[in-house]
Design a protein around this motif. Structure first.
Motif, PDB file in Angstrom:
ATOM      1  N   ALA A 183       0.834  -1.206   0.000  1.00  0.00           N
ATOM      2  CA  ALA A 183       0.000   0.000   0.000  1.00  0.00           C
ATOM      3  C   ALA A 183       0.867   1.254   0.000  1.00  0.00           C
ATOM      4  O   ALA A 183       0.574   2.233  -0.697  1.00  0.00           O
ATOM      5  CB  ALA A 183      -0.921  -0.003   1.218  1.00  0.00           C
ATOM      6  N   ARG A 184       1.957   1.233   0.764  1.00  0.00           N
ATOM      7  CA  ARG A 184       2.864   2.385   0.799  1.00  0.00           C
ATOM      8  C   ARG A 184       3.582   2.551  -0.535  1.00  0.00           C
ATOM      9  O   ARG A 184       3.821   3.676  -0.980  1.00  0.00           O
ATOM     10  CB  ARG A 184       3.851   2.209   1.943  1.00  0.00           C
ATOM     11  N   LEU A 185       3.936   1.447  -1.167  1.00  0.00           N
ATOM     12  CA  LEU A 185       4.576   1.528  -2.479  1.00  0.00           C
ATOM     13  C   LEU A 185       3.615   2.123  -3.504  1.00  0.00           C
ATOM     14  O   LEU A 185       4.002   2.962  -4.323  1.00  0.00           O
ATOM     15  CB  LEU A 185       5.038   0.138  -2.932  1.00  0.00           C
ATOM     16  N   ARG A 186       2.348   1.681  -3.456  1.00  0.00           N
ATOM     17  CA  ARG A 186       1.355   2.241  -4.380  1.00  0.00           C
ATOM     18  C   ARG A 186       1.144   3.725  -4.111  1.00  0.00           C
ATOM     19  O   ARG A 186       0.980   4.521  -5.038  1.00  0.00           O
ATOM     20  CB  ARG A 186       0.031   1.485  -4.268  1.00  0.00           C
ATOM     21  N   SER A 187       1.157   4.092  -2.828  1.00  0.00           N
ATOM     22  CA  SER A 187       0.983   5.497  -2.471  1.00  0.00           C
ATOM     23  C   SER A 187       2.128   6.342  -3.025  1.00  0.00           C
ATOM     24  O   SER A 187       1.904   7.425  -3.574  1.00  0.00           O
ATOM     25  CB  SER A 187       0.925   5.642  -0.945  1.00  0.00           C
ATOM     26  N   ALA A 188       3.360   5.844  -2.890  1.00  0.00           N
ATOM     27  CA  ALA A 188       4.519   6.578  -3.401  1.00  0.00           C
ATOM     28  C   ALA A 188       4.440   6.720  -4.917  1.00  0.00           C
ATOM     29  O   ALA A 188       4.684   7.795  -5.470  1.00  0.00           O
ATOM     30  CB  ALA A 188       5.806   5.857  -3.006  1.00  0.00           C
ATOM     31  N   GLU A 189       4.068   5.623  -5.585  1.00  0.00           N
ATOM     32  CA  GLU A 189       3.949   5.670  -7.049  1.00  0.00           C
ATOM     33  C   GLU A 189       2.861   6.657  -7.466  1.00  0.00           C
ATOM     34  O   GLU A 189       3.042   7.444  -8.400  1.00  0.00           O
ATOM     35  CB  GLU A 189       3.627   4.275  -7.599  1.00  0.00           C
ATOM     36  N   ARG A 190       1.739   6.619  -6.736  1.00  0.00           N
ATOM     37  CA  ARG A 190       0.620   7.508  -7.049  1.00  0.00           C
ATOM     38  C   ARG A 190       1.039   8.968  -6.934  1.00  0.00           C
ATOM     39  O   ARG A 190       0.735   9.786  -7.807  1.00  0.00           O
ATOM     40  CB  ARG A 190      -0.538   7.189  -6.105  1.00  0.00           C
ATOM     41  N   GLU A 191       1.748   9.303  -5.856  1.00  0.00           N
ATOM     42  CA  GLU A 191       2.161  10.682  -5.646  1.00  0.00           C
ATOM     43  C   GLU A 191       3.165  11.141  -6.699  1.00  0.00           C
ATOM     44  O   GLU A 191       3.068  12.254  -7.218  1.00  0.00           O
ATOM     45  CB  GLU A 191       2.768  10.838  -4.245  1.00  0.00           C
ATOM     46  N   VAL A 192       4.135  10.282  -7.018  1.00  0.00           N
ATOM     47  CA  VAL A 192       5.147  10.650  -8.008  1.00  0.00           C
ATOM     48  C   VAL A 192       4.498  10.894  -9.366  1.00  0.00           C
ATOM     49  O   VAL A 192       4.781  11.889 -10.050  1.00  0.00           O
ATOM     50  CB  VAL A 192       6.230   9.553  -8.111  1.00  0.00           C
ATOM     51  N   LEU A 193       3.609   9.996  -9.779  1.00  0.00           N
ATOM     52  CA  LEU A 193       2.964  10.130 -11.080  1.00  0.00           C
ATOM     53  C   LEU A 193       2.026  11.339 -11.110  1.00  0.00           C
ATOM     54  O   LEU A 193       1.959  12.068 -12.110  1.00  0.00           O
ATOM     55  CB  LEU A 193       2.189   8.857 -11.418  1.00  0.00           C
ATOM     56  N   ALA A 194       1.308  11.550 -10.011  1.00  0.00           N
ATOM     57  CA  ALA A 194       0.397  12.700  -9.952  1.00  0.00           C
ATOM     58  C   ALA A 194       1.169  14.009 -10.064  1.00  0.00           C
ATOM     59  O   ALA A 194       0.783  14.918 -10.815  1.00  0.00           O
ATOM     60  CB  ALA A 194      -0.409  12.661  -8.652  1.00  0.00           C
ATOM     61  N   HIS A 195       2.264  14.106  -9.335  1.00  0.00           N
ATOM     62  CA  HIS A 195       3.075  15.322  -9.403  1.00  0.00           C
ATOM     63  C   HIS A 195       3.679  15.507 -10.795  1.00  0.00           C
ATOM     64  O   HIS A 195       3.766  16.632 -11.303  1.00  0.00           O
ATOM     65  CB  HIS A 195       4.181  15.280  -8.355  1.00  0.00           C
ATOM     66  N   ALA A 196       4.102  14.407 -11.408  1.00  0.00           N
ATOM     67  CA  ALA A 196       4.697  14.501 -12.748  1.00  0.00           C
ATOM     68  C   ALA A 196       3.677  15.032 -13.756  1.00  0.00           C
ATOM     69  O   ALA A 196       3.991  15.892 -14.588  1.00  0.00           O
ATOM     70  CB  ALA A 196       5.219  13.131 -13.180  1.00  0.00           C
ATOM     71  N   LEU A 197       2.438  14.534 -13.670  1.00  0.00           N
ATOM     72  CA  LEU A 197       1.403  14.989 -14.596  1.00  0.00           C
ATOM     73  C   LEU A 197       1.053  16.449 -14.342  1.00  0.00           C
ATOM     74  O   LEU A 197       0.928  17.242 -15.287  1.00  0.00           O
ATOM     75  CB  LEU A 197       0.152  14.121 -14.456  1.00  0.00           C
ATOM     76  N   LEU A 198       0.911  16.810 -13.066  1.00  0.00           N
ATOM     77  CA  LEU A 198       0.591  18.199 -12.744  1.00  0.00           C
ATOM     78  C   LEU A 198       1.710  19.135 -13.192  1.00  0.00           C
ATOM     79  O   LEU A 198       1.438  20.202 -13.753  1.00  0.00           O
ATOM     80  CB  LEU A 198       0.359  18.347 -11.242  1.00  0.00           C
ATOM     81  N   ASP A 199       2.941  18.735 -12.939  1.00  0.00           N
ATOM     82  CA  ASP A 199       4.063  19.582 -13.355  1.00  0.00           C
ATOM     83  C   ASP A 199       4.042  19.806 -14.865  1.00  0.00           C
ATOM     84  O   ASP A 199       4.295  20.923 -15.346  1.00  0.00           O
ATOM     85  CB  ASP A 199       5.393  18.937 -12.952  1.00  0.00           C
ATOM     86  N   LYS A 200       3.737  18.748 -15.612  1.00  0.00           N
ATOM     87  CA  LYS A 200       3.704  18.861 -17.070  1.00  0.00           C
ATOM     88  C   LYS A 200       2.607  19.828 -17.518  1.00  0.00           C
ATOM     89  O   LYS A 200       2.848  20.727 -18.331  1.00  0.00           O
ATOM     90  CB  LYS A 200       3.473  17.486 -17.691  1.00  0.00           C
ATOM     91  N   HIS A 201       1.397  19.647 -16.975  1.00  0.00           N
ATOM     92  CA  HIS A 201       0.270  20.487 -17.398  1.00  0.00           C
ATOM     93  C   HIS A 201       0.432  21.927 -16.910  1.00  0.00           C
ATOM     94  O   HIS A 201       0.146  22.871 -17.657  1.00  0.00           O
ATOM     95  CB  HIS A 201      -1.047  19.910 -16.870  1.00  0.00           C
ATOM     96  N   LEU A 202       0.888  22.083 -15.672  1.00  0.00           N
ATOM     97  CA  LEU A 202       0.982  23.431 -15.118  1.00  0.00           C
ATOM     98  C   LEU A 202       2.124  24.219 -15.739  1.00  0.00           C
ATOM     99  O   LEU A 202       2.052  25.451 -15.829  1.00  0.00           O
ATOM    100  CB  LEU A 202       1.146  23.362 -13.599  1.00  0.00           C
ATOM    101  N   ALA A 203       3.163  23.517 -16.180  1.00  0.00           N
ATOM    102  CA  ALA A 203       4.271  24.211 -16.847  1.00  0.00           C
ATOM    103  C   ALA A 203       3.794  24.870 -18.137  1.00  0.00           C
ATOM    104  O   ALA A 203       4.291  25.921 -18.538  1.00  0.00           O
ATOM    105  CB  ALA A 203       5.405  23.237 -17.138  1.00  0.00           C
ATOM    106  N   GLU A 204       2.808  24.248 -18.778  1.00  0.00           N
ATOM    107  CA  GLU A 204       2.310  24.765 -20.047  1.00  0.00           C
ATOM    108  C   GLU A 204       1.532  26.070 -19.886  1.00  0.00           C
ATOM    109  O   GLU A 204       1.475  26.882 -20.812  1.00  0.00           O
ATOM    110  CB  GLU A 204       1.417  23.715 -20.720  1.00  0.00           C
TER     111      GLU A 204
END
Length: 313
Positions: free
Chosen positions: A111-132
Motif C-alpha cells: 500500500a505504501r509503495l502504491r501510495s509513493a507511485e501515485r504521488e510521483v505520477l500525480a506530481h509529474a502529470l501536474l508539473d507537465k500540465h501546469l508548466a504549459e
C-alpha cells in the motif's frame, strides 16, 4: 558473441584460425590480430551503459537517480554527486534485503509503495500540465485579459490610535473613549492633525510621521479600517471608530484610487491563479474521461484494521 584471441589466432562467431600458424602469412596474421582486438573492444563497450553508476544486487542506480536525490534536498542540505551515490547505495542495500526477506509482499508495504507511485505520477502529470500554462507568454496573455480585474483600491491616510486591549472591561473602554473624545476636540479646535498625532497616537511608527500611514492597499489592513478610509476625500476626517486594535481617527492625505499592478508586480498572483485554474480543468476532464467508483461504506472497516495494526506495533 564468442571471441578469444591468442597471439593473433582466435575464433570470432565460429570462424577459427588455422592451428598451423604457418598457414597464414605474417601480414595476414597481423591483420587478423588487429581486427580481433578491435572487435573485442567494441563488444565490451556495447555491454556498458553509461547511464548506470552502480549496481546493487539485481538493481541498478542511474545518473537520473542521483540527480533526483540531489534535487529533492534543500540548498543547505544538498549533497555532492558522490554523497548522493553513497546514500543511494545504502538505501538500495536495505531495499534489496527487504525484497529478499519478502517484505515487498506485505500488504501494508505494498500500500505504501502504491501510495509513493501515485504521488510521483500525480506530481509529474501536474508539473507537465501546469508548466504549459505558466510560461512567460501565457502569463502575459493572462495579464492582458485580466489587467483591470487585478486593480486594487488604495487609500492614503493619517491616523490617531488609542489602543484598547482585547477583552478590556467597560471601565477601560470608557477611559479610552474619553481620551479619544479629547483628541477629537483638539482637532475640532483647529490643531493640525500631524501635531496631535505625533504627540498622542499610540501607534508609534506612524506617530513619528505625524500619523501618516503611507499608501495602503485593500487587504493590507483591517476591513473596517479600510472601509472607513475609503469613504474619505482628500483632507476629510472620519469620526472615531473602533477595530480589534482600539479606537481610530483618520484624515485622508489623498482621494481613494484604484491601482493596477505591473506585470512583474502581479506575476506571483497570475501564476498562482493560472495553476489553480489549470488544475481544476484537468481534474474535471479526468473525472469525465476516467471511470471512478468509490465504496465509502467500506471505510470504517479499513480504519478498524489500521487501528488494530497500530496497536500491535
Amino acid at each position: 558473441m564468442h571471441l578469444f584471441v591468442s597471439d593473433g589466432l582466435g575464433a570470432v562467431d565460429g570462424v577459427v584460425c588455422p592451428e598451423d600458424r604457418t598457414a597464414l602469412r605474417p601480414g595476414l596474421r597481423r591483420a587478423w590480430r588487429c581486427c580481433a582486438w578491435v572487435l573485442l573492444a567494441l563488444t565490451l563497450g556495447a555491454c556498458q551503459d553509461e547511464s548506470l553508476v552502480a549496481e546493487v544486487g539485481k538493481r541498478d542506480i542511474s545518473k537520473a537517480d542521483v540527480s533526483a536525490l540531489i534535487a529533492s534536498r534543500s540548498s543547505r542540505e544538498r549533497p555532492t554527486s558522490g554523497e548522493a551515490l553513497d546514500a543511494l547505495v545504502e538505501r538500495s542495500l536495505l531495499a534489496e534485503e527487504a525484497r529478499r526477506s519478502g517484505l515487498h509482499e506485505d500488504a501494508a508495504v505494498q500500500a505504501r509503495l502504491r501510495s509513493a507511485e501515485r504521488e510521483v505520477l500525480a506530481h509529474a502529470l501536474l508539473d507537465k500540465h501546469l508548466a504549459e500554462v505558466t510560461t512567460e507568454a501565457r502569463l502575459r496573455e493572462r495579464y492582458a485579459a485580466t489587467r483591470e480585474q487585478l486593480g486594487r483600491r488604495e487609500v492614503h491616510v493619517r491616523q490617531l490610535l488609542v489602543r484598547v486591549p482585547p477583552g478590556a472591561d467597560d471601565e477601560t473602554r470608557a477611559r479610552a473613549q474619553s481620551r479619544m473624545n479629547a483628541l477629537f476636540a483638539r482637532l475640532a479646535g483647529g490643531e493640525p492633525f500631524e501635531k496631535v498625532a505625533s504627540e498622542t497616537s499610540e501607534e508609534t511608527v506612524s506617530a513619528a510621521r505625524g500619523g501618516d500611514l503611507g499608501p495602503v492597499l485593500e487587504g493590507q489592513v483591517d476591513d473596517v479600517f479600510f472601509t472607513e478610509a475609503a469613504q474619505l476625500s482628500k483632507g476629510e476626517r472620519s469620526r472615531p471608530f473602533s477595530t480589534a486594535y482600539g479606537l481610530h481617527l483618520l484624515e485622508a492625505v489623498a482621494d481613494m484610487k484604484t491601482v493596477v499592478p505591473t506585470f512583474e508586480e502581479a506575476r506571483g498572483r497570475l501564476e498562482s491563479d493560472a495553476r489553480r485554474d489549470a488544475q481544476a480543468r484537468l481534474m474535471k476532464e479526468l473525472r469525465e474521461r476516467i471511470a471512478v467508483k468509490t465504496h465509502p461504506e467500506r471505510l470504517d472497516a479499513a480504519a478498524s484494521v489500521a487501528t488494530s495494526q497500530t496497536g500491535k506495533e
